[in-house]
Design an enzyme around this catalytic site. Sequence first.
Site, PDB file in Angstrom:
ATOM      1  N   HIS A 250      11.505  11.570  13.862  1.00  0.00           N
ATOM      2  CA  HIS A 250      12.557  12.058  14.761  1.00  0.00           C
ATOM      3  C   HIS A 250      11.983  12.064  16.174  1.00  0.00           C
ATOM      4  O   HIS A 250      10.818  11.765  16.397  1.00  0.00           O
ATOM      5  CB  HIS A 250      12.958  13.491  14.371  1.00  0.00           C
ATOM      6  CG  HIS A 250      13.794  13.585  13.135  1.00  0.00           C
ATOM      7  ND1 HIS A 250      15.132  13.875  13.157  1.00  0.00           N
ATOM      8  CD2 HIS A 250      13.479  13.415  11.825  1.00  0.00           C
ATOM      9  CE1 HIS A 250      15.611  13.885  11.916  1.00  0.00           C
ATOM     10  NE2 HIS A 250      14.627  13.608  11.076  1.00  0.00           N
ATOM     11  N   GLU A 321       8.108  14.748  15.086  1.00  0.00           N
ATOM     12  CA  GLU A 321       8.914  14.682  16.314  1.00  0.00           C
ATOM     13  C   GLU A 321       8.083  13.929  17.341  1.00  0.00           C
ATOM     14  O   GLU A 321       7.051  14.412  17.799  1.00  0.00           O
ATOM     15  CB  GLU A 321       9.236  16.096  16.822  1.00  0.00           C
ATOM     16  CG  GLU A 321      10.112  16.919  15.885  1.00  0.00           C
ATOM     17  CD  GLU A 321      11.603  16.568  15.967  1.00  0.00           C
ATOM     18  OE1 GLU A 321      11.975  15.705  16.798  1.00  0.00           O
ATOM     19  OE2 GLU A 321      12.382  17.156  15.193  1.00  0.00           O
TER      20      GLU A 321
HETATM   21  O1  0X9 Z   1      16.987  19.520  13.769  1.00  0.00           O
HETATM   22  C1  0X9 Z   1      16.456  18.582  13.152  1.00  0.00           C
HETATM   23  O2  0X9 Z   1      17.002  18.002  12.242  1.00  0.00           O
HETATM   24  C2  0X9 Z   1      15.060  18.142  13.563  1.00  0.00           C
HETATM   25  N1  0X9 Z   1      14.898  18.152  14.986  1.00  0.00           N
HETATM   26  S1  0X9 Z   1      15.714  17.098  15.935  1.00  0.00           S
HETATM   27  O3  0X9 Z   1      15.517  17.485  17.312  1.00  0.00           O
HETATM   28  N2  0X9 Z   1      15.083  15.665  15.753  1.00  0.00           N
HETATM   29  O4  0X9 Z   1      17.082  17.083  15.553  1.00  0.00           O
HETATM   30  C3  0X9 Z   1      14.033  19.070  13.001  1.00  0.00           C
HETATM   31  C4  0X9 Z   1      14.101  19.267  11.543  1.00  0.00           C
HETATM   32  C5  0X9 Z   1      12.951  20.088  11.115  1.00  0.00           C
HETATM   33  N3  0X9 Z   1      13.184  20.622   9.841  1.00  0.00           N
HETATM   34  C6  0X9 Z   1      13.501  21.897   9.646  1.00  0.00           C
HETATM   35  N4  0X9 Z   1      13.380  22.796  10.606  1.00  0.00           N
HETATM   36  N5  0X9 Z   1      13.959  22.175   8.458  1.00  0.00           N
HETATM   37 ZN    ZN Z   2      16.197  14.274  14.796  1.00  0.00          ZN
END
Ligand code: 0X9
Ligand code: ZN
Length: 467
Positions: A250, A321
């Site tokens: 990501h 990330e």
């Molecule tokens: O929000 C998300 O899906 C991810 N970040 S993003 O900025 N790329 O959208 C992080 C997901 C991390 N996983 C959890 N916190 N479960």
């Molecule tokens: Zn993402």
Amino acid sequence: MRKGVAVGIVIVLIMMIGIASITTNPHKNTQPNVRVGFTFDHYASYSEVKSTLYALQSQYPDIMNVTVIGHTYGWNESSGKYDTPRDIFLVKISDNVSADEDEPEVLIDGLHHAREWLALEVPLYFIQALVTNYSTNDTIKWLVDHREIYVVPMVNPDGYVYDGNGDLNAIQDWRKNCRDNDGDGVFENDGWFTIEGVDLNRNYDIDWINGSSDPNSITYRGPAPFSEPETRALRDFALNHTINLYLTYHSYSSEILVPPGYSYDAPRPYDYVEFAIGTNMSKLMPTTQYSVVKSTDLYPASGAAEDWFQSVEHAISFTIELEGNDFHPPTSSILPACENNYPSMVYALMTGDMSIHNGTFPAKPYIIYGYAAYPNLPVKATDLATGDNITVMPESNGFYMLNLGTLAHNWSFTDRIEISNGAASTTILPTSNWGVRVDLQPVPEFNPMFVTLLIIIILALGRFSSK
Ligand code: 0X9
Ligand code: ZN
């Protein structure tokens, strides 16, 4: 005087040859040597991804295979209809690629979120680097020969095409897929209320119920767990395999996220080994070293891929990330981000023989892990307290991971371990419950070419000085 100058030149020559003969960089020769392939000087479009993956497959048919594991809804902005279902590509890279061999299986994916463009390029670069370096780089050959490596570089093609399809002048800043939430046959986006689409990283069946039920939200979980063709494609692939290690890419925040990420209170049985691997990955990043943190430190999120792959598929799992401070960084950022991540991906896949499934997953108290500059160099670990000796032979790729918890001796956190290889030695006192990294220093090595040249130079010098 003339003799003095000649001797000086010879000494400088010997030093230069000697330095050239010392192997210090474990990742040398790992850059792709491209004939056909992605150029990483622009963001690849969906059709470029498709044609280039198949072109690479034709060039490297023994080790690379492309299949389609699902089709999208197919929103087409030009026709105004859902008439263009797109392919979700799965790339397999392994020796004897068409056979299902008894090798650890690992999975990398990118671009669950449409606008996170670097998360497409980094897996593409990884694919290309593996196939182009296979015949020339021992580390890559070892990896490809000993793993079944799967990559889904573009989980969300509909979203990517809608978000500009790699054209920086056509950005929509879209995150979700292109599901027709209101069922009117048309994809609508009024900017603020996004109306359509499901956040694919909220659609997995892990704590799904606690995700957003609002279709207008940019993190809409969808009408049911695995309601989306994109997540179903990954689920069905995974359920037919035994994935030991899962990396999902990501952007952005320069972080390696360690699950569970759905709740602060969820059990964390694999923290110690995941922080060990994650820290090692970060240290292998040549330019920007990412922070290794709990996913919940970013924010808790339900229905995410990393949690499903860890909790249900039993893979060691990370969300990465990527670096930068934009979802659509300039094209000059593509190659640096790919190169920064590549060694960490190679390393992570090395650890892919550890498995939660078959019990080879290391137990506590902790592990020692690292890289030995020379393959087959013994690493000696001595328990000074009891006199126990254990010797570890790094695998031919130079990486080693020694799990002290699996040894008969009952190690405690006050034991001292010494690792030495003659020239280099490190004494460590375990202070962390997830492992310690120890890298063995490279030792200068004479190669036969150097010795031959040295003899020739000495003989020449003898003739010269006898005149
Ligand atoms: O929000 C998300 O899906 C991810 N970040 S993003 O900025 N790329 O959208 C992080 C997901 C991390 N996983 C959890 N916190 N479960
Ligand atoms: Zn993402």
